[in-house]
Design an enzyme around this catalytic site. Structure first.
Site, mmCIF file in Angstrom:
data_model
loop_
_atom_site.group_PDB
_atom_site.id
_atom_site.type_symbol
_atom_site.label_atom_id
_atom_site.label_comp_id
_atom_site.label_asym_id
_atom_site.label_seq_id
_atom_site.Cartn_x
_atom_site.Cartn_y
_atom_site.Cartn_z
ATOM 1 N N ASP A 39 0.778 -1.236 0.000
ATOM 2 C CA ASP A 39 0.000 0.000 0.000
ATOM 3 C C ASP A 39 0.814 1.293 0.000
ATOM 4 O O ASP A 39 0.497 2.199 -0.740
ATOM 5 C CB ASP A 39 -0.985 0.006 1.188
ATOM 6 C CG ASP A 39 -1.950 1.186 1.144
ATOM 7 O OD1 ASP A 39 -2.462 1.473 0.052
ATOM 8 O OD2 ASP A 39 -2.189 1.808 2.183
ATOM 9 N N CYS A 62 -19.255 -6.689 -15.807
ATOM 10 C CA CYS A 62 -19.647 -5.279 -15.667
ATOM 11 C C CYS A 62 -20.511 -4.803 -16.841
ATOM 12 O O CYS A 62 -21.332 -3.890 -16.676
ATOM 13 C CB CYS A 62 -18.408 -4.389 -15.576
ATOM 14 S SG CYS A 62 -17.461 -4.622 -14.064
ATOM 15 N N CYS A 92 -15.314 3.035 2.943
ATOM 16 C CA CYS A 92 -16.638 2.840 2.346
ATOM 17 C C CYS A 92 -16.577 1.567 1.520
ATOM 18 O O CYS A 92 -15.623 1.342 0.782
ATOM 19 C CB CYS A 92 -16.984 4.037 1.453
ATOM 20 S SG CYS A 92 -18.452 3.798 0.420
HETATM 21 C C1 B12 Z 1 -4.644 6.366 -3.194
HETATM 22 C C2 B12 Z 1 -5.460 5.130 -2.906
HETATM 23 C C3 B12 Z 1 -6.797 5.303 -2.597
HETATM 24 C C4 B12 Z 1 -7.522 6.635 -2.793
HETATM 25 C C5 B12 Z 1 -7.798 6.801 -4.321
HETATM 26 C C6 B12 Z 1 -8.363 5.538 -4.964
HETATM 27 C C7 B12 Z 1 -8.198 5.376 -6.452
HETATM 28 N N1 B12 Z 1 -9.037 4.571 -7.050
HETATM 29 O O1 B12 Z 1 -7.320 5.963 -7.076
HETATM 30 C C8 B12 Z 1 -8.797 6.434 -1.919
HETATM 31 C C9 B12 Z 1 -8.558 6.983 -0.523
HETATM 32 C C10 B12 Z 1 -10.081 7.061 -2.480
HETATM 33 C C11 B12 Z 1 -8.863 4.915 -1.853
HETATM 34 C C12 B12 Z 1 -10.013 4.216 -1.535
HETATM 35 C C13 B12 Z 1 -10.094 2.843 -1.477
HETATM 36 N N2 B12 Z 1 -9.058 1.969 -1.531
HETATM 37 CO CO1 B12 Z 1 -7.290 2.467 -1.984
HETATM 38 N N3 B12 Z 1 -5.465 2.772 -2.548
HETATM 39 C C14 B12 Z 1 -4.856 3.853 -2.933
HETATM 40 C C15 B12 Z 1 -3.412 3.521 -3.370
HETATM 41 C C16 B12 Z 1 -2.448 3.981 -2.269
HETATM 42 C C17 B12 Z 1 -3.032 4.142 -4.720
HETATM 43 C C18 B12 Z 1 -4.124 3.991 -5.790
HETATM 44 C C19 B12 Z 1 -3.731 4.601 -7.104
HETATM 45 O O2 B12 Z 1 -2.595 4.496 -7.516
HETATM 46 N N4 B12 Z 1 -4.675 5.244 -7.768
HETATM 47 C C20 B12 Z 1 -4.446 5.847 -9.048
HETATM 48 C C21 B12 Z 1 -5.464 5.260 -9.966
HETATM 49 C C22 B12 Z 1 -5.460 6.083 -11.233
HETATM 50 O O3 B12 Z 1 -4.995 3.918 -10.128
HETATM 51 P P1 B12 Z 1 -5.935 2.641 -10.022
HETATM 52 O O4 B12 Z 1 -7.172 2.955 -9.289
HETATM 53 O O5 B12 Z 1 -5.146 1.460 -9.545
HETATM 54 O O6 B12 Z 1 -6.282 2.425 -11.531
HETATM 55 C C23 B12 Z 1 -5.356 2.374 -12.624
HETATM 56 C C24 B12 Z 1 -5.315 1.041 -13.292
HETATM 57 O O7 B12 Z 1 -5.292 0.076 -12.311
HETATM 58 C C25 B12 Z 1 -6.439 1.076 -14.284
HETATM 59 N N5 B12 Z 1 -7.880 0.898 -13.932
HETATM 60 C C26 B12 Z 1 -8.518 1.205 -12.797
HETATM 61 N N6 B12 Z 1 -9.805 0.951 -12.889
HETATM 62 C C27 B12 Z 1 -10.022 0.476 -14.128
HETATM 63 C C28 B12 Z 1 -11.215 0.057 -14.720
HETATM 64 C C29 B12 Z 1 -11.159 -0.443 -16.038
HETATM 65 C C30 B12 Z 1 -12.424 -0.908 -16.657
HETATM 66 C C31 B12 Z 1 -9.902 -0.495 -16.734
HETATM 67 C C32 B12 Z 1 -9.829 -1.019 -18.100
HETATM 68 C C33 B12 Z 1 -8.731 -0.047 -16.099
HETATM 69 C C34 B12 Z 1 -8.799 0.425 -14.812
HETATM 70 O O8 B12 Z 1 -6.352 2.353 -14.755
HETATM 71 C C35 B12 Z 1 -5.944 3.226 -13.730
HETATM 72 C C36 B12 Z 1 -5.023 4.231 -14.311
HETATM 73 O O9 B12 Z 1 -3.750 3.858 -14.354
HETATM 74 C C37 B12 Z 1 -3.462 1.960 -3.513
HETATM 75 C C38 B12 Z 1 -2.167 1.233 -3.127
HETATM 76 C C39 B12 Z 1 -1.080 1.432 -4.174
HETATM 77 N N7 B12 Z 1 0.075 1.898 -3.764
HETATM 78 O O10 B12 Z 1 -1.294 1.160 -5.328
HETATM 79 C C40 B12 Z 1 -4.654 1.562 -2.581
HETATM 80 C C41 B12 Z 1 -5.577 0.439 -3.030
HETATM 81 C C42 B12 Z 1 -5.894 0.632 -4.491
HETATM 82 N N8 B12 Z 1 -6.849 0.650 -2.226
HETATM 83 C C43 B12 Z 1 -7.423 -0.401 -1.890
HETATM 84 C C44 B12 Z 1 -8.683 -0.442 -1.205
HETATM 85 C C45 B12 Z 1 -9.097 -1.761 -0.593
HETATM 86 C C46 B12 Z 1 -9.487 0.722 -1.129
HETATM 87 C C47 B12 Z 1 -10.938 0.817 -0.594
HETATM 88 C C48 B12 Z 1 -11.835 -0.365 -0.925
HETATM 89 C C49 B12 Z 1 -10.871 1.046 0.942
HETATM 90 C C50 B12 Z 1 -12.222 1.278 1.591
HETATM 91 N N9 B12 Z 1 -12.955 0.227 1.940
HETATM 92 O O11 B12 Z 1 -12.595 2.388 1.817
HETATM 93 C C51 B12 Z 1 -11.414 2.124 -1.294
HETATM 94 C C52 B12 Z 1 -12.048 1.856 -2.668
HETATM 95 C C53 B12 Z 1 -12.267 3.086 -3.522
HETATM 96 C C54 B12 Z 1 -12.325 2.774 -5.010
HETATM 97 N N10 B12 Z 1 -13.529 2.574 -5.530
HETATM 98 O O12 B12 Z 1 -11.283 2.694 -5.664
HETATM 99 C C55 B12 Z 1 -6.677 -1.656 -2.346
HETATM 100 C C56 B12 Z 1 -7.407 -2.271 -3.564
HETATM 101 C C57 B12 Z 1 -7.555 -3.772 -3.535
HETATM 102 C C58 B12 Z 1 -8.330 -4.273 -4.737
HETATM 103 N N11 B12 Z 1 -8.796 -5.506 -4.640
HETATM 104 O O13 B12 Z 1 -8.528 -3.608 -5.716
HETATM 105 C C59 B12 Z 1 -5.233 -1.055 -2.654
HETATM 106 C C60 B12 Z 1 -4.484 -1.764 -3.778
HETATM 107 C C61 B12 Z 1 -4.436 -1.127 -1.341
HETATM 108 C C62 B12 Z 1 -3.949 -2.550 -1.016
HETATM 109 N N12 B12 Z 1 -2.645 -2.784 -1.004
HETATM 110 O O14 B12 Z 1 -4.730 -3.451 -0.790
HETATM 111 N N13 B12 Z 1 -7.653 4.342 -2.146
HETATM 112 S S1 SF4 Z 2 -17.764 6.526 -2.347
HETATM 113 FE FE1 SF4 Z 2 -17.834 4.384 -1.685
HETATM 114 S S2 SF4 Z 2 -19.043 3.447 -3.336
HETATM 115 FE FE2 SF4 Z 2 -18.259 5.355 -4.182
HETATM 116 S S3 SF4 Z 2 -16.292 4.851 -5.148
HETATM 117 FE FE3 SF4 Z 2 -15.835 5.539 -3.058
HETATM 118 S S4 SF4 Z 2 -15.717 3.594 -1.939
HETATM 119 FE FE4 SF4 Z 2 -16.846 3.122 -3.818
HETATM 120 S S1 SF4 Z 3 -21.198 -3.831 -9.301
HETATM 121 FE FE1 SF4 Z 3 -19.786 -2.647 -10.597
HETATM 122 S S2 SF4 Z 3 -17.857 -3.779 -10.519
HETATM 123 FE FE2 SF4 Z 3 -19.445 -5.186 -9.796
HETATM 124 S S3 SF4 Z 3 -20.070 -6.311 -11.659
HETATM 125 FE FE3 SF4 Z 3 -21.456 -4.574 -11.411
HETATM 126 S S4 SF4 Z 3 -20.534 -2.933 -12.684
HETATM 127 FE FE4 SF4 Z 3 -18.949 -4.488 -12.343
#
Ligand code: B12
Ligand code: SF4
Ligand code: SF4
Length: 300
Positions: free
Chosen positions: A121, A178, A230
């Site tokens: 993380d 999805c 959340c």
């Molecule tokens: C910053 C961060 C957050 C931030 C921003 C989240 C975000 N989505 O960017 C906040 C605080 C909001 C957050 C929340 C949560 N997080 Co967080 N977070 C991180 C962290 C530190 C960096 C994420 C990041 O780099 N984001 C930048 C975005 C742009 O990257 P990304 O979401 O991974 O997506 C990239 C690709 O993966 C891809 N992609 C993403 N989605 C999709 C969808 C499609 C269709 C396609 C084709 C591609 C694609 O494109 C993106 C661009 O490069 C990581 C750990 C890490 N160092 O990686 C944990 C991490 C992602 N979080 C995690 C978790 C569990 C959560 C929460 C569920 C916690 C909670 N219960 O509240 C929520 C879920 C929110 C959500 N819907 O994403 C886990 C995810 C596990 C998993 N199975 O996916 C991680 C990996 C931590 C861990 N080591 O377990 N998080």
């Molecule tokens: S607000 Fe809750 S439901 Fe919406 S993207 Fe963030 S973690 Fe998921």
């Molecule tokens: S709830 Fe969202 S992530 Fe889960 S199958 Fe439906 S569209 Fe995909």
């Protein structure tokens, strides 16, 4: 035996899923990362996509996934209760998963010499993308990495090594079901999920519950009764049906009594949160959220 067999056996013993990725740059996500302006992580985009910059000499990355899915029933005892991610019912994965990865490194070192680095993380590498490349799962519209085995309630830990281990086949980027669903987009309390765009993290409840400083009226409204994290976009996802492992022991960990939370002193904070991932921001942020939730509840 091959290193891959040892990894697979170790993962099974520890109730995890595992995969191996090569150490090539994470191509194709740079532009999104630049636009996303993601909070809580390094702004050094080059390091976020290049294993070689994070761990010089990196040849392979082992990704582990560890489930935190637990079931529970909401209580209705007349008390005003907040909502916390079900992750708060488990020990902090930064500690437990790191321990498991250190143990894996030790197990592998019986068979070969290598250097390694663990990331759980807090490091710069984009963990979901590494895990996808290691074959752990695909992205849902909720941005979660979804595993066919664990669903989406799992944390990711990475073990970077300077030994070459045969890589797994990457998972396809998009989680196929999805296409006919969209439940997460429809139910997200902040409207943070927009089809095809990166997460609008400023509107994500999880972010708001963890940000520093005061909450704007809009943020407080989006946050509603939430106190930490959340799970809505995971709760409504059909991929998580039947994926829970055990029950929540203490309902306070997922539905805390708000009146008690706002009065919590630092010692009580350590007792309640010290062993969980929610401890990282300290007691002030949890009290702030509890107070905001109480106010919200008294208005609805
Ligand atoms: C910053 C961060 C957050 C931030 C921003 C989240 C975000 N989505 O960017 C906040 C605080 C909001 C957050 C929340 C949560 N997080 Co967080 N977070 C991180 C962290 C530190 C960096 C994420 C990041 O780099 N984001 C930048 C975005 C742009 O990257 P990304 O979401 O991974 O997506 C990239 C690709 O993966 C891809 N992609 C993403 N989605 C999709 C969808 C499609 C269709 C396609 C084709 C591609 C694609 O494109 C993106 C661009 O490069 C990581 C750990 C890490 N160092 O990686 C944990 C991490 C992602 N979080 C995690 C978790 C569990 C959560 C929460 C569920 C916690 C909670 N219960 O509240 C929520 C879920 C929110 C959500 N819907 O994403 C886990 C995810 C596990 C998993 N199975 O996916 C991680 C990996 C931590 C861990 N080591 O377990 N998080
Ligand atoms: S607000 Fe809750 S439901 Fe919406 S993207 Fe963030 S973690 Fe998921
Ligand atoms: S709830 Fe969202 S992530 Fe889960 S199958 Fe439906 S569209 Fe995909």
């Amino acid at each position: 035996v091959s290193l891959r067999d040892i990894i697979a056996e170790f993962a099974q013993e520890n109730g995890c899923i595992a995969g191996v990725s090569d150490s090539r740059e994470l191509t194709g996500i740079r532009k999104t990362l630049e636009e996303a302006g993601t909070p809580f992580v390094s702004r050094d985009i080059a390091a976020r996509v290049a294993p070689e910059l994070v761990f010089p000499g990196c040849k392979s990355i082992i990704a582990l996934g560890s489930s935190y899915a637990k079931s529970f029933l909401r209580v209705d005892d007349g008390r005003l209760r907040g909502i916390q991610s079900v992750a708060c019912a488990s020990r902090d994965y930064h500690v437990t998963l790191r321990g498991i990865l250190e143990e894996l490194a030790s197990r592998l070192s019986r068979y070969t010499g290598f250097r390694y680095k663990v990331q759980v993380d807090t490091g710069p590498l984009v963990e979901r993308e590494v895990a996808r490349r290691a074959g752990l799962g695909s992205y849902g519209r909720n941005h979660q990495l979804i595993s066919p085995v664990l669903g989406s309630y799992f944390n990711i830990g990475l073990l970077m090594v300077d030994a070459v281990i045969e890589a797994d086949e990457p998972s396809p980027p998009e989680f196929a079901p999805c296409v006919d669903c969209g439940a997460c987009v429809a139910h997200c309390p902040g409207g943070a999920l927009v089809n095809g765009a990166p997460l609008d993290w400023r509107r994500c409840v999880s972010y708001i519950t963890q940000k520093k400083g005061d909450l704007s009226p809009d943020e407080a409204r989006i946050m509603g009764s939430y106190v930490y994290g959340c799970d809505v976009c995971q709760q409504v996802c059909p991929c998580n049906e039947g994926k829970t492992r055990g029950d929540v022991d203490d309902i306070e960990s997922v539905a805390p009594d708000l009146a008690r939370l706002i009065e919590m002193d630092d010692a009580e904070f350590t007792r309640r949160y010290g062993h969980t991932e929610a401890a990282w921001r300290g007691p002030g942020i949890i009290r702030r959220n509890a107070l905001s939730s109480l106010v919200y509840n008294s208005q609805v």
